[in-house]
Design an enzyme around this catalytic site. Structure first.
Site, mmCIF file in Angstrom:
data_model
loop_
_atom_site.group_PDB
_atom_site.id
_atom_site.type_symbol
_atom_site.label_atom_id
_atom_site.label_comp_id
_atom_site.label_asym_id
_atom_site.label_seq_id
_atom_site.Cartn_x
_atom_site.Cartn_y
_atom_site.Cartn_z
ATOM 1 N N CYS A 141 102.599 19.202 -50.182
ATOM 2 C CA CYS A 141 101.991 19.255 -51.503
ATOM 3 C C CYS A 141 102.467 18.055 -52.334
ATOM 4 O O CYS A 141 102.218 16.921 -51.957
ATOM 5 C CB CYS A 141 102.270 20.598 -52.180
ATOM 6 S SG CYS A 141 101.169 20.933 -53.592
ATOM 7 N N HIS A 184 99.449 23.754 -48.135
ATOM 8 C CA HIS A 184 100.717 24.445 -47.865
ATOM 9 C C HIS A 184 100.671 25.045 -46.459
ATOM 10 O O HIS A 184 100.051 26.098 -46.263
ATOM 11 C CB HIS A 184 100.952 25.549 -48.892
ATOM 12 C CG HIS A 184 101.300 25.049 -50.252
ATOM 13 N ND1 HIS A 184 102.597 24.855 -50.662
ATOM 14 C CD2 HIS A 184 100.508 24.671 -51.282
ATOM 15 C CE1 HIS A 184 102.599 24.399 -51.903
ATOM 16 N NE2 HIS A 184 101.343 24.269 -52.299
ATOM 17 N N GLU A 205 102.923 26.632 -44.921
ATOM 18 C CA GLU A 205 103.608 27.923 -44.914
ATOM 19 C C GLU A 205 102.712 29.050 -45.433
ATOM 20 O O GLU A 205 103.026 30.232 -45.244
ATOM 21 C CB GLU A 205 104.899 27.849 -45.734
ATOM 22 C CG GLU A 205 104.747 27.816 -47.235
ATOM 23 C CD GLU A 205 104.406 26.454 -47.818
ATOM 24 O OE1 GLU A 205 104.450 26.332 -49.064
ATOM 25 O OE2 GLU A 205 104.097 25.517 -47.045
#
Length: 209
Positions: free
Chosen positions: A86, A189, A191
């Site tokens: 990011c 992202h 994750e």
């Protein structure tokens, strides 16, 4: 293998830590969250996340005494594999223009510019289809059309097209992944991107530039 997740008080690291730990267990990697430059410098992989505005994140990284210098020496001089996430990816650029002109790390030439998407909501938030531009080991098993999760209003426009590994269509081409040498960055992202994100993290941990 030791993976350093850099903590410079710019975002919640919990979900990123869990995702890297999950994939790290498969190869016996230790994942540590650290704000200590010496610990970061000795790591075998370095991950720089970031949430919020470019100038604030850049200033926060600079306020961790010696951290920017430590990771720069590790990544640029010793070739330690690096991933920015990011705003951590955006800081790889030469300069950012959010709120005011702010110098980046200048590891990947380019500038961070606003998404220009008339008729679409900005920030660009939610799932979008990746469009692969360049083959790369971190994209093993990931193809055009796979979904990733984005939350951002700015993106890195690279100087050299070869450094853009993937983009998405959101009113115009919006950079999704950049990379050169031992450096990669994702605007989305990983994750939070479920199976595709975990796949990318696992590829990064196994990658030998």
């Amino acid at each position: 293998m030791r993976v350093a997740l850099i903590d410079y008080d710019s975002g919640n690291l919990h979900s990123a830590e869990k995702a890297f730990q999950k994939m790290g267990r498969e190869i016996g990697a230790e994942v540590i969250v650290t704000s200590d430059p010496d610990t970061a410098a000795k790591a075998d992989r370095i991950v720089l996340p970031g949430d919020g505005a470019f100038p604030a994140c850049r200033a926060a990284l600079g306020e961790v005494n010696g951290m920017a210098e430590a990771i720069t020496e590790a990544v640029l001089s010793r070739g330690v594999p690096f991933m920015g996430i990011c705003v951590g990816m955006q800081m790889l650029a030469t300069v950012g223009h959010e709120y005011r002109e702010t110098l980046g790390l200048d590891w990947i030439g380019g500038e961070v510019v606003a998404i220009d998407a008339p008729g679409l909501k900005v920030p660009h938030m939610g799932w979008n289809d990746l469009i692969i531009d360049q083959p790369h080991p971190i994209l093993d098993g990931i193809t055009t059309g796979d979904h990733a999760y984005f939350v951002h209003g700015w993106h890195l426009r690279v100087t050299d097209p070869a450094h853009r590994l993937a983009h998405v269509d959101y009113g115009h081409d919006v950079t999704a992944i950049v990379g050169r040498d031992n450096i990669v960055g994702t605007q989305f992202h990983p994750e939070k991107s479920q199976a595709i994100g975990l796949r990318l993290i696992g590829n990064f941990l196994r990658w030998t530039p």
